[in-house]
Design an enzyme around this catalytic site. Structure first.
Site, PDB file in Angstrom:
ATOM      1  CG  ASP A 123    -108.051  27.011  86.000  1.00 20.32           C
ATOM      2  OD1 ASP A 123    -107.128  26.741  84.823  1.00 20.32           O
ATOM      3  OD2 ASP A 123    -108.555  27.715  85.166  1.00 20.32           O
ATOM      4  CG  ASP A 250    -101.619  22.550  88.839  1.00 15.39           C
ATOM      5  OD1 ASP A 250    -101.556  22.074  87.469  1.00 15.39           O
ATOM      6  OD2 ASP A 250    -102.007  23.396  89.209  1.00 15.39           O
ATOM      7  CG  HIS A 279    -104.982  22.411  87.117  1.00 17.23           C
ATOM      8  ND1 HIS A 279    -104.793  23.288  87.294  1.00 17.23           N
ATOM      9  CD2 HIS A 279    -106.224  22.892  86.162  1.00 17.23           C
ATOM     10  CE1 HIS A 279    -105.171  24.378  87.193  1.00 17.23           C
ATOM     11  NE2 HIS A 279    -106.269  24.008  86.588  1.00 17.23           N
TER      12      HIS A 279
END
Length: 301
Positions: A123, A250, A279
């Protein structure tokens, strides 16, 4: 800059979190001092593994990976980004910019003086961490990229990211623990979700978490596009190992591994994997991630 600091008692007795806090102070361009928290476990002479979290988590995301790395003889370093975890939190959403996040973590990296580090980034840990690799390539020995990217404003947003952007900017209360649970395949316990909520006593502490989705440079007008393009130039000459470890569940970063595999010389011939997970793949495949990092270190040292 007004800065909030989460009280220490919010972090007492968290599930599976026995690690002692360490702190570094960095100075913002406006002169404000910000305290950045990190965990540093394992032997000082072990291979340093830099574990970078993203939105809206903190170093707690790596609680099942840190002990495995230490058991393998490595040194695990997991910082909290500014605005998250035990790190300081500017109170004004406008104080959070992509450039500032990179500057803050650059100052932190220089202060802890990591050398020969192996980066695992997911991320926003990738949007910031890969910029660190580009700025300090001599400090890094290898990279594992997971559920992240280094966007330059081209291409279409995934439907998953569009939905997340809309939600994050409009929901009255940002439910951090709920989001971590929803972004993981396995069901998090109430204690685990509470640990993700711990850094945020109320909504005023969440301005960094609110701002992150809006900072992703998904259009050419976004700040950070030119800097990310420059970072890609460095990565396109990067011949140290780069391994992709995206997850199979994800919707936000689906397909994001392709440019890394195609454009980074160091990605050629590497054992790229698709991990089971959402995710927040660290919650779903911690043993696999630790094993992947251990293998990368042993192959390249």
């Amino acid at each position: 800059m007004q800065v909030l600091r989460t009280p220490d008692e919010r972090f007492e007795g968290l599930a599976d979190w026995p690690f002692a806090p360490k702190y570094v102070q960095v100075k913002d361009a406006d002169g404000t001092l910000l305290r950045i928290h990190h965990v540093d476990e394992g032997p000082r002479d072990g291979a340093p593994v830099l574990l970078m979290h993203g939105e809206p988590s903190w170093a707690y995301l790596y609680r099942h990976i840190i002990p495995r790395l230490v058991a393998a003889g490595h040194r695990a370093i997991a910082p909290d980004l500014v605005g998250f975890g035990r790190s300081d939190k500017p109170a004004d959403r406008g104080d959070y910019t992509y450039a500032r996040h990179v500057a803050w973590m650059s100052a932190w990296l220089e202060a802890v003086d990591l050398r020969g580090a192996y980066l695992f980034c997911q991320d926003w840990g990738g949007l910031i961490g890969l910029r660190l690799v580009a700025a300090y390539p001599e400090r890094f020995a290898g990279v594992v990229v997971s559920n992240t990217g280094l966007p330059v404003g081209g291409g279409a947003m995934t439907d998953g990211f569009k939905a997340w952007l809309q939600f994050s900017q409009t929901v009255p209360e940002l439910p951090i623990g709920f989001l971590l649970n929803g972004g993981s395949v396995r069901e998090l316990s109430a204690a685990e979700m509470a640990a993700y909520d711990a850094p945020f006593p109320d909504e005023s502490y969440k301005e960094g978490a609110r701002q992150f989705p809006a900072l992703v440079p998904v259009t050419s007008e976004h700040a950070g596009v030119a800097e990310n393009q420059a970072a890609w130039k460095v990565l396109e000459a990067w011949d140290k190992p780069l391994v992709t470890a995206f997850s199979d569940g994800d919707p936000i970063t689906k397909g994001g591994e392709v440019p890394f595999r195609e454009r980074v010389p160091g990605a050629r011939g590497q054992p790229h994997v698709t991990l089971h997970g959402g995710h927040f793949v660290q919650e779903d495949s911690p043993a696999e991630i630790a094993g992947l990092l251990d293998g990368l270190i042993r192959r390249s040292r």
